[in-house]
Design a protein around this motif. Structure first.
Motif, PDB file in Angstrom:
ATOM      1  N   ALA A  92      -0.321   7.212  -2.287  1.00  0.00           N
ATOM      2  CA  ALA A  92       1.058   6.850  -2.650  1.00  0.00           C
ATOM      3  C   ALA A  92       1.082   5.373  -3.063  1.00  0.00           C
ATOM      4  N   SER A  93       0.645   4.504  -2.152  1.00  0.00           N
ATOM      5  CA  SER A  93       0.629   3.060  -2.441  1.00  0.00           C
ATOM      6  C   SER A  93      -0.441   2.406  -1.571  1.00  0.00           C
ATOM      7  N   THR A  94      -1.309   1.622  -2.189  1.00  0.00           N
ATOM      8  CA  THR A  94      -2.366   0.960  -1.403  1.00  0.00           C
ATOM      9  C   THR A  94      -1.753  -0.061  -0.440  1.00  0.00           C
ATOM     10  N   ASN A  95      -0.595  -0.645  -0.794  1.00  0.00           N
ATOM     11  CA  ASN A  95       0.034  -1.589   0.136  1.00  0.00           C
ATOM     12  C   ASN A  95       0.522  -0.866   1.388  1.00  0.00           C
ATOM     13  N   THR A  96       1.074   0.344   1.193  1.00  0.00           N
ATOM     14  CA  THR A  96       1.545   1.117   2.349  1.00  0.00           C
ATOM     15  C   THR A  96       0.349   1.478   3.228  1.00  0.00           C
ATOM     16  N   ARG A 116      -5.422   5.941  -8.571  1.00  0.00           N
ATOM     17  CA  ARG A 116      -4.060   6.257  -9.029  1.00  0.00           C
ATOM     18  C   ARG A 116      -3.103   6.111  -7.862  1.00  0.00           C
ATOM     19  N   GLN A 117      -1.890   5.632  -8.126  1.00  0.00           N
ATOM     20  CA  GLN A 117      -0.855   5.577  -7.097  1.00  0.00           C
ATOM     21  C   GLN A 117       0.313   6.450  -7.553  1.00  0.00           C
ATOM     22  N   THR A 118       0.812   7.260  -6.606  1.00  0.00           N
ATOM     23  CA  THR A 118       1.954   8.113  -6.970  1.00  0.00           C
ATOM     24  C   THR A 118       3.271   7.407  -6.694  1.00  0.00           C
ATOM     25  N   ARG A 119       3.238   6.398  -5.790  1.00  0.00           N
ATOM     26  CA  ARG A 119       4.440   5.605  -5.511  1.00  0.00           C
ATOM     27  C   ARG A 119       4.110   4.128  -5.458  1.00  0.00           C
ATOM     28  N   GLY A 120       3.420   3.654  -6.491  1.00  0.00           N
ATOM     29  CA  GLY A 120       3.077   2.238  -6.556  1.00  0.00           C
ATOM     30  C   GLY A 120       4.360   1.419  -6.510  1.00  0.00           C
ATOM     31  N   ARG A 121       4.350   0.379  -5.698  1.00  0.00           N
ATOM     32  CA  ARG A 121       5.571  -0.416  -5.501  1.00  0.00           C
ATOM     33  C   ARG A 121       5.426  -1.814  -6.072  1.00  0.00           C
ATOM     34  N   GLY A 122       6.512  -2.304  -6.675  1.00  0.00           N
ATOM     35  CA  GLY A 122       6.563  -3.685  -7.138  1.00  0.00           C
ATOM     36  C   GLY A 122       7.547  -4.469  -6.292  1.00  0.00           C
ATOM     37  N   ARG A 123       7.772  -5.712  -6.667  1.00  0.00           N
ATOM     38  CA  ARG A 123       8.736  -6.537  -5.945  1.00  0.00           C
ATOM     39  C   ARG A 123      10.149  -6.027  -6.175  1.00  0.00           C
ATOM     40  N   LEU A 124      11.046  -6.379  -5.283  1.00  0.00           N
ATOM     41  CA  LEU A 124      12.476  -6.088  -5.401  1.00  0.00           C
ATOM     42  C   LEU A 124      12.729  -4.591  -5.619  1.00  0.00           C
ATOM     43  N   THR A 127       9.201   0.049  -9.198  1.00  0.00           N
ATOM     44  CA  THR A 127       7.989   0.870  -9.101  1.00  0.00           C
ATOM     45  C   THR A 127       6.885   0.202  -9.933  1.00  0.00           C
ATOM     46  N   TRP A 128       5.634   0.545  -9.610  1.00  0.00           N
ATOM     47  CA  TRP A 128       4.506  -0.009 -10.362  1.00  0.00           C
ATOM     48  C   TRP A 128       3.777   1.133 -11.043  1.00  0.00           C
ATOM     49  N   PHE A 129       3.778   1.117 -12.369  1.00  0.00           N
ATOM     50  CA  PHE A 129       3.143   2.152 -13.180  1.00  0.00           C
ATOM     51  C   PHE A 129       1.634   2.162 -12.881  1.00  0.00           C
ATOM     52  N   PRO A 179       7.528 -15.895  -9.220  1.00  0.00           N
ATOM     53  CA  PRO A 179       6.455 -16.281  -8.312  1.00  0.00           C
ATOM     54  C   PRO A 179       5.171 -15.478  -8.493  1.00  0.00           C
ATOM     55  N   ASN A 180       5.269 -14.277  -9.114  1.00  0.00           N
ATOM     56  CA  ASN A 180       4.131 -13.363  -8.976  1.00  0.00           C
ATOM     57  C   ASN A 180       3.721 -12.628 -10.232  1.00  0.00           C
ATOM     58  N   ASP A 181       4.345 -12.931 -11.363  1.00  0.00           N
ATOM     59  CA  ASP A 181       4.026 -12.168 -12.577  1.00  0.00           C
ATOM     60  C   ASP A 181       2.817 -12.765 -13.284  1.00  0.00           C
ATOM     61  N   LYS A 187       3.946 -11.103 -22.151  1.00  0.00           N
ATOM     62  CA  LYS A 187       4.211  -9.796 -21.523  1.00  0.00           C
ATOM     63  C   LYS A 187       3.484  -9.721 -20.185  1.00  0.00           C
ATOM     64  N   LYS A 188       3.987  -8.808 -19.346  1.00  0.00           N
ATOM     65  CA  LYS A 188       3.408  -8.722 -17.997  1.00  0.00           C
ATOM     66  C   LYS A 188       2.153  -7.844 -18.016  1.00  0.00           C
ATOM     67  N   ILE A 189       1.067  -8.402 -17.482  1.00  0.00           N
ATOM     68  CA  ILE A 189      -0.205  -7.656 -17.450  1.00  0.00           C
ATOM     69  C   ILE A 189      -0.585  -7.315 -16.006  1.00  0.00           C
ATOM     70  N   GLY A 190       0.096  -7.967 -15.055  1.00  0.00           N
ATOM     71  CA  GLY A 190      -0.211  -7.703 -13.650  1.00  0.00           C
ATOM     72  C   GLY A 190       0.832  -8.302 -12.742  1.00  0.00           C
ATOM     73  N   GLY A 191       0.757  -7.928 -11.467  1.00  0.00           N
ATOM     74  CA  GLY A 191       1.717  -8.466 -10.497  1.00  0.00           C
ATOM     75  C   GLY A 191       1.162  -8.433  -9.092  1.00  0.00           C
ATOM     76  N   ILE A 192       1.814  -9.203  -8.231  1.00  0.00           N
ATOM     77  CA  ILE A 192       1.392  -9.322  -6.827  1.00  0.00           C
ATOM     78  C   ILE A 192       2.556  -8.888  -5.944  1.00  0.00           C
ATOM     79  N   LEU A 193       2.256  -8.106  -4.926  1.00  0.00           N
ATOM     80  CA  LEU A 193       3.275  -7.754  -3.928  1.00  0.00           C
ATOM     81  C   LEU A 193       2.725  -8.130  -2.547  1.00  0.00           C
ATOM     82  N   GLY A 209      -1.014  -7.134  -2.325  1.00  0.00           N
ATOM     83  CA  GLY A 209      -1.314  -6.060  -3.290  1.00  0.00           C
ATOM     84  C   GLY A 209      -1.372  -6.625  -4.695  1.00  0.00           C
ATOM     85  N   LEU A 210      -2.378  -6.201  -5.437  1.00  0.00           N
ATOM     86  CA  LEU A 210      -2.537  -6.665  -6.815  1.00  0.00           C
ATOM     87  C   LEU A 210      -2.610  -5.451  -7.747  1.00  0.00           C
ATOM     88  N   GLY A 211      -1.786  -5.474  -8.756  1.00  0.00           N
ATOM     89  CA  GLY A 211      -1.847  -4.440  -9.791  1.00  0.00           C
ATOM     90  C   GLY A 211      -2.179  -5.098 -11.117  1.00  0.00           C
TER      91      GLY A 211
HETATM   92  C1  BTN Z   1       5.263  -6.763  -9.034  1.00  0.00           C
HETATM   93  O1  BTN Z   1       4.935  -7.331 -10.066  1.00  0.00           O
HETATM   94  O2  BTN Z   1       6.447  -6.458  -8.829  1.00  0.00           O
HETATM   95  C2  BTN Z   1       4.216  -6.462  -8.000  1.00  0.00           C
HETATM   96  C3  BTN Z   1       3.338  -5.305  -8.382  1.00  0.00           C
HETATM   97  C4  BTN Z   1       2.284  -5.028  -7.349  1.00  0.00           C
HETATM   98  C5  BTN Z   1       1.548  -3.726  -7.617  1.00  0.00           C
HETATM   99  C6  BTN Z   1       0.398  -3.529  -6.684  1.00  0.00           C
HETATM  100  S1  BTN Z   1      -0.643  -2.196  -7.173  1.00  0.00           S
HETATM  101  C7  BTN Z   1      -1.489  -2.288  -5.657  1.00  0.00           C
HETATM  102  C8  BTN Z   1      -0.452  -2.535  -4.584  1.00  0.00           C
HETATM  103  N1  BTN Z   1       0.127  -1.294  -4.124  1.00  0.00           N
HETATM  104  C9  BTN Z   1       1.420  -1.182  -4.432  1.00  0.00           C
HETATM  105  O3  BTN Z   1       2.140  -0.215  -4.162  1.00  0.00           O
HETATM  106  N2  BTN Z   1       1.810  -2.282  -5.079  1.00  0.00           N
HETATM  107  C10 BTN Z   1       0.746  -3.248  -5.236  1.00  0.00           C
END
Ligand code: BTN
Length: 330
Positions: A92-96, A116-124, A127-129, A179-181, A187-193, A209-211
């Motif tokens: 679902a999410s590596t952060n979880t 692959r993540q089925t519920r990848g999460r971003g900030r605020l 979702t994270w594709f 803070p994290n884009d 354009k956004k290529i990655g993000g940190i949670l 978490g890094l995507g």
């Molecule tokens: C953001 O830009 O909002 C943060 C995106 C963070 C995505 C990564 S992918 C690995 C880890 N697992 C998650 O569910 N989210 C972070």
């Protein structure tokens, strides 16, 4: 090292000839039948291994998956990547997952990675594709000696790690948007949670978490025009495992520097990559929108924003718009 890591190490050392069944069984202290079972499992994971009753085994090709053995192959760190790497073909999410493991006592240095993540999460709450094998979805468990107040520095720390590793591995010009884009060509290529587990006023653990968008050639409509990938920017495929190794190497040096010298040197690198200080910015934070000039970042990476009347507000999280290199729009 696991049995499969040792087998792969031996096979890779014999890339141009054959690793005999005898050598493998002696090194692994197991019967040839047991070796064969491990080889069968590796084949199942996508390793192409030729077997000959007379000559032994030869590795023909390794899968382009982020398997722990692939990440460790050629890794030059001493902590990061050397402890547990938990690998999921899908989660679902590596952060979880990382938060669950950290709560159960997993040590600093534990890494969770997924194809692959089925519920990848971003900030605020975004979702994270996370399409299969087209990105890097990775979470690091850190147990820093930090007060809760100092914890926000972990996001700039991870952002610097990812931006510098990405620039070095791909040659792309990478910027950070506070803070994290992680940005390329505006354009956004990655993000940190970053997520924290705490005790009283002290950080117990942090999950960073890094995507990163690697081999994504097209995005869903809502991301079109706002997101990009290494493949789109460079028109080539890179080694995802190599990029993960680059991030691990950077993390080791940047985190060590932070422990040794505090956040000063890190903030210098972060300020250079964000170019936010001195900019007029619009912010959405804590449910309200305001504008001002960013006069500095404090020692924990929070923004210090001065309004027209000379009043300074400290902003720890939120969305910001400011003109930065790599984009035409503020
Ligand atoms: C953001 O830009 O909002 C943060 C995106 C963070 C995505 C990564 S992918 C690995 C880890 N697992 C998650 O569910 N989210 C972070």
């Amino acid at each position: 090292m696991t049995v499969r890591d040792v087998i792969l190490e031996i096979l890779k050392a014999h890339q141009d000839d054959w690793a005999s069944g005898e050598e493998l069984s002696v090194r692994l202290k197991m019967s040839r039948a047991a070796v064969w079972k491990h080889i069968a499992k590796l084949r199942n994971d996508g390793y192409e291994i030729e077997a000959s009753t007379r000559k032994g085994y030869q590795l023909k090709s390794a899968p382009s998956l982020l398997l722990p053995a692939e990440i460790r192959d050629g890794l030059k760190t001493s902590v990061w990547g050397k402890r547990d790497i938990v690998y999921h073909p899908e989660t679902a999410s590596t952060n979880t997952d990382a938060k669950v493991l950290a709560t159960q006592g997993a040590p600093e240095g534990t890494i969770i990675i997924a194809e692959r993540q089925t519920r990848g999460r971003g900030r605020l709450g975004r979702t994270w594709f996370s399409p299969r094998s087209q990105g890097i979805y990775i979470s690091f468990i850190i147990r820093p000696r930090l007060s809760l107040q100092a914890a926000p520095i972990l996001t700039p720390l991870a952002a610097v790690v990812a931006a510098e590793a990405l620039a070095e591995e791909t040659g792309l010009e990478v910027f950070l948007k506070w803070p994290n884009d992680i940005m390329v060509s505006g354009k956004k290529i990655g993000g940190i949670l970053t997520e924290i587990g705490s005790e009283m006023d002290r950080v117990d653990f942090a999950v960073v978490g890094l995507g990163l968008n690697v081999h994504i050639w097209g995005f869903p409509d809502d991301l079109e025009g706002k997101a990009t990938s290494i493949a789109l920017e460079t028109s080539r495929r890179i080694s995802r495992a190599g990029l993960v190794r680059g991030c691990l190497g950077k993390l080791e040096t940047v985190y060590e520097q932070q422990k040794r010298s505090g956040s000063g040197p890190l903030l210098t690198r972060y300020k250079k990559l964000t170019a936010v200080v001195g900019k007029e910015a619009t912010l959405d934070s804590g449910g309200h929108r305001f504008s001002g000039r960013v006069c500095d970042l404090d020692e924990h990476g929070a923004l210090l924003v001065e309004d027209g009347e000379g009043k300074t507000t400290r902003v720890v999280s939120g969305d910001i718009n400011y003109p930065f290199r790599g984009t035409a729009d503020p």
